[in-house]
Design a protein around this motif. Structure first.
Motif, PDB file in Angstrom:
ATOM      1  N   VAL A  57      90.584 120.284  66.165  1.00 20.39           N
ATOM      2  CA  VAL A  57      90.756 121.507  65.430  1.00 20.39           C
ATOM      3  C   VAL A  57      89.668 122.590  65.812  1.00 20.39           C
ATOM      4  CG1 VAL A  57      90.732 122.514  63.055  1.00 20.39           C
ATOM      5  CG2 VAL A  57      91.789 120.420  63.449  1.00 20.39           C
ATOM      6  N   SER A  58      89.900 123.657  66.245  1.00 17.02           N
ATOM      7  CA  SER A  58      89.023 124.692  66.630  1.00 17.02           C
ATOM      8  C   SER A  58      89.121 125.654  65.633  1.00 17.02           C
ATOM      9  CB  SER A  58      89.555 125.723  67.877  1.00 17.02           C
ATOM     10  OG  SER A  58      88.612 126.571  68.371  1.00 17.02           O
ATOM     11  N   ARG A  59      87.903 126.145  65.255  1.00 14.32           N
ATOM     12  CA  ARG A  59      87.841 127.098  63.940  1.00 14.32           C
ATOM     13  C   ARG A  59      87.301 128.251  64.614  1.00 14.32           C
ATOM     14  NH1 ARG A  59      85.259 123.957  58.922  1.00 14.32           N
ATOM     15  NH2 ARG A  59      86.426 125.542  57.945  1.00 14.32           N
ATOM     16  N   GLY A  60      87.092 129.328  63.436  1.00 14.37           N
ATOM     17  CA  GLY A  60      86.292 130.660  63.584  1.00 14.37           C
ATOM     18  C   GLY A  60      87.291 131.538  64.449  1.00 14.37           C
ATOM     19  N   SER A  61      86.730 132.230  65.314  1.00  7.96           N
ATOM     20  CA  SER A  61      87.093 133.396  66.200  1.00  7.96           C
ATOM     21  C   SER A  61      87.978 132.758  67.480  1.00  7.96           C
ATOM     22  CB  SER A  61      86.004 134.193  66.928  1.00  7.96           C
ATOM     23  OG  SER A  61      85.295 135.063  65.898  1.00  7.96           O
ATOM     24  N   PRO A  62      87.670 131.760  67.889  1.00 10.65           N
ATOM     25  CA  PRO A  62      88.363 131.077  68.845  1.00 10.65           C
ATOM     26  C   PRO A  62      89.885 130.782  68.610  1.00 10.65           C
ATOM     27  CG  PRO A  62      86.245 130.270  68.984  1.00 10.65           C
ATOM     28  CD  PRO A  62      86.318 131.108  67.694  1.00 10.65           C
ATOM     29  N   ALA A  63      89.806 130.377  67.205  1.00 13.60           N
ATOM     30  CA  ALA A  63      91.222 129.947  66.469  1.00 13.60           C
ATOM     31  C   ALA A  63      91.868 131.265  66.490  1.00 13.60           C
ATOM     32  CB  ALA A  63      90.937 129.095  65.369  1.00 13.60           C
ATOM     33  N   ARG A  64      91.402 132.185  66.088  1.00 13.93           N
ATOM     34  CA  ARG A  64      91.940 133.684  65.744  1.00 13.93           C
ATOM     35  C   ARG A  64      92.534 134.190  67.158  1.00 13.93           C
ATOM     36  NH1 ARG A  64      88.358 136.376  63.216  1.00 13.93           N
ATOM     37  NH2 ARG A  64      88.880 135.282  61.290  1.00 13.93           N
ATOM     38  N   ILE A  65      91.901 133.976  68.021  1.00 10.70           N
ATOM     39  CA  ILE A  65      92.367 134.387  69.589  1.00 10.70           C
ATOM     40  C   ILE A  65      93.622 134.008  70.097  1.00 10.70           C
ATOM     41  CG2 ILE A  65      91.399 134.800  71.888  1.00 10.70           C
ATOM     42  CD1 ILE A  65      88.663 134.879  70.953  1.00 10.70           C
ATOM     43  N   ILE A  66      93.812 132.606  69.744  1.00 11.21           N
ATOM     44  CA  ILE A  66      95.157 132.030  70.096  1.00 11.21           C
ATOM     45  C   ILE A  66      96.321 133.082  69.637  1.00 11.21           C
ATOM     46  CG2 ILE A  66      96.458 129.822  69.663  1.00 11.21           C
ATOM     47  CD1 ILE A  66      93.953 128.493  70.122  1.00 11.21           C
ATOM     48  N   ILE A  73      93.851 133.767  60.115  1.00 15.74           N
ATOM     49  CA  ILE A  73      93.576 132.154  60.712  1.00 15.74           C
ATOM     50  C   ILE A  73      91.875 132.151  61.079  1.00 15.74           C
ATOM     51  CG2 ILE A  73      94.485 130.703  62.322  1.00 15.74           C
ATOM     52  CD1 ILE A  73      96.911 132.170  62.399  1.00 15.74           C
ATOM     53  N   ASP A  74      91.610 130.685  60.610  1.00  8.00           N
ATOM     54  CA  ASP A  74      90.264 130.598  61.137  1.00  8.00           C
ATOM     55  C   ASP A  74      90.121 129.099  61.414  1.00  8.00           C
ATOM     56  OD1 ASP A  74      90.366 129.049  58.559  1.00  8.00           O
ATOM     57  OD2 ASP A  74      88.600 129.716  57.744  1.00  8.00           O
ATOM     58  N   ALA A  75      91.275 128.346  61.661  1.00  4.99           N
ATOM     59  CA  ALA A  75      91.425 127.107  62.050  1.00  4.99           C
ATOM     60  C   ALA A  75      92.826 126.687  62.521  1.00  4.99           C
ATOM     61  CB  ALA A  75      91.235 126.104  60.802  1.00  4.99           C
ATOM     62  N   VAL A  76      92.891 126.082  63.933  1.00  9.41           N
ATOM     63  CA  VAL A  76      94.195 125.980  64.429  1.00  9.41           C
ATOM     64  C   VAL A  76      94.069 124.620  65.345  1.00  9.41           C
ATOM     65  CG1 VAL A  76      93.389 126.914  66.707  1.00  9.41           C
ATOM     66  CG2 VAL A  76      95.622 126.754  65.907  1.00  9.41           C
ATOM     67  N   VAL A  77      95.163 123.817  65.113  1.00 12.26           N
ATOM     68  CA  VAL A  77      95.127 122.471  65.954  1.00 12.26           C
ATOM     69  C   VAL A  77      95.532 122.638  67.434  1.00 12.26           C
ATOM     70  CG1 VAL A  77      96.345 120.313  66.290  1.00 12.26           C
ATOM     71  CG2 VAL A  77      96.037 121.288  63.751  1.00 12.26           C
ATOM     72  N   VAL A  78      94.489 122.201  68.228  1.00 12.72           N
ATOM     73  CA  VAL A  78      94.480 122.641  69.501  1.00 12.72           C
ATOM     74  C   VAL A  78      94.838 121.227  70.564  1.00 12.72           C
ATOM     75  CG1 VAL A  78      93.192 124.515  69.745  1.00 12.72           C
ATOM     76  CG2 VAL A  78      92.139 122.569  69.761  1.00 12.72           C
ATOM     77  N   GLY A  79      94.955 120.209  69.925  1.00 12.43           N
ATOM     78  CA  GLY A  79      95.261 118.923  70.541  1.00 12.43           C
ATOM     79  C   GLY A  79      95.756 117.796  69.650  1.00 12.43           C
ATOM     80  N   ILE A  80      96.167 117.010  70.148  1.00 18.07           N
ATOM     81  CA  ILE A  80      96.581 115.698  69.513  1.00 18.07           C
ATOM     82  C   ILE A  80      96.020 114.656  70.298  1.00 18.07           C
ATOM     83  CG2 ILE A  80      98.524 114.328  68.710  1.00 18.07           C
ATOM     84  CD1 ILE A  80     100.380 116.530  68.494  1.00 18.07           C
ATOM     85  N   VAL A  81      95.245 113.976  69.408  1.00 17.58           N
ATOM     86  CA  VAL A  81      94.474 112.803  70.257  1.00 17.58           C
ATOM     87  C   VAL A  81      95.290 111.718  70.543  1.00 17.58           C
ATOM     88  CG1 VAL A  81      92.263 111.482  70.221  1.00 17.58           C
ATOM     89  CG2 VAL A  81      92.229 113.647  69.237  1.00 17.58           C
ATOM     90  N   ASP A  82      95.361 111.159  71.784  1.00 16.16           N
ATOM     91  CA  ASP A  82      95.974 109.903  72.219  1.00 16.16           C
ATOM     92  C   ASP A  82      95.130 108.709  71.981  1.00 16.16           C
ATOM     93  OD1 ASP A  82      98.725 111.100  72.616  1.00 16.16           O
ATOM     94  OD2 ASP A  82      97.598 111.913  74.543  1.00 16.16           O
ATOM     95  N   SER A  83      93.843 108.996  72.678  1.00 11.40           N
ATOM     96  CA  SER A  83      93.100 107.803  73.003  1.00 11.40           C
ATOM     97  C   SER A  83      91.461 108.486  73.087  1.00 11.40           C
ATOM     98  CB  SER A  83      93.033 106.772  73.593  1.00 11.40           C
ATOM     99  OG  SER A  83      93.179 107.247  75.085  1.00 11.40           O
ATOM    100  N   PHE A  84      90.396 107.766  72.780  1.00  6.05           N
ATOM    101  CA  PHE A  84      89.124 108.402  73.317  1.00  6.05           C
ATOM    102  C   PHE A  84      88.157 106.941  73.528  1.00  6.05           C
ATOM    103  CE2 PHE A  84      89.114 109.004  68.630  1.00  6.05           C
ATOM    104  CZ  PHE A  84      87.841 108.344  68.204  1.00  6.05           C
ATOM    105  N   GLU A  85      87.410 107.324  74.167  1.00  9.50           N
ATOM    106  CA  GLU A  85      86.254 106.417  74.680  1.00  9.50           C
ATOM    107  C   GLU A  85      84.823 106.548  74.059  1.00  9.50           C
ATOM    108  OE1 GLU A  85      84.373 104.119  78.374  1.00  9.50           O
ATOM    109  OE2 GLU A  85      86.471 104.316  78.456  1.00  9.50           O
ATOM    110  N   VAL A  86      84.145 105.697  73.389  1.00  9.60           N
ATOM    111  CA  VAL A  86      82.722 106.104  72.853  1.00  9.60           C
ATOM    112  C   VAL A  86      81.951 104.927  72.985  1.00  9.60           C
ATOM    113  CG1 VAL A  86      81.192 106.530  71.039  1.00  9.60           C
ATOM    114  CG2 VAL A  86      83.571 107.556  71.070  1.00  9.60           C
ATOM    115  N   ASN A  87      80.607 105.324  73.688  1.00 12.05           N
ATOM    116  CA  ASN A  87      79.876 104.262  74.112  1.00 12.05           C
ATOM    117  C   ASN A  87      78.626 104.205  72.976  1.00 12.05           C
ATOM    118  OD1 ASN A  87      80.852 103.438  76.577  1.00 12.05           O
ATOM    119  ND2 ASN A  87      79.785 105.101  77.730  1.00 12.05           N
ATOM    120  N   GLU A  88      78.804 103.215  72.289  1.00 14.25           N
ATOM    121  CA  GLU A  88      77.936 103.139  71.268  1.00 14.25           C
ATOM    122  C   GLU A  88      76.414 102.874  71.766  1.00 14.25           C
ATOM    123  OE1 GLU A  88      78.832 101.421  67.293  1.00 14.25           O
ATOM    124  OE2 GLU A  88      80.762 100.548  68.192  1.00 14.25           O
TER     125      GLU A  88
END
Length: 91
Positions: A57-66, A73-88
């Motif tokens: 989710v992107s928030r603020g001015s970048p969301a409104r620009i879309i 509008i102050d929040a917009v879904v910009v992607g659906i997460v398929d997977s991610f990797e985190v090194n703890e």
């Protein structure tokens, strides 16, 4: 941007100009471990995210620009997460 989980949808028959035909979702911010991480966000969605999916989710001015600059509008879904990797970090 934040990581979140879609927990529901909002239907509103009356909306401000610039928001017609716009799907609104309830997003729960989460940590990368999937734990709750803040207050509920209502976000516009044009990409078709569904309940239970992890989203970016992107928030603020970048969301409104879309959308139109005049749309409230102050929040917009910009992607659906398929997977991610985190090194703890090692303890």
């Amino acid at each position: 941007m934040i990581l979140g989980r879609v927990i529901g949808s909002i239907w509103a028959t009356q909306k401000e100009e610039g928001m017609s035909q716009l799907k609104l979702l309830m997003i729960e911010p989460i940590t990368w471990k999937g734990e709750p991480a803040g207050q509920l966000i209502i976000a516009a969605d044009r990409i078709g995210a569904g309940r239970g999916e992890r989203v970016i989710v992107s928030r603020g001015s970048p969301a409104r620009i879309i959308f139109h600059k005049s749309a409230p509008i102050d929040a917009v879904v910009v992607g659906i997460v398929d997977s991610f990797e985190v090194n703890e970090p090692e303890e």
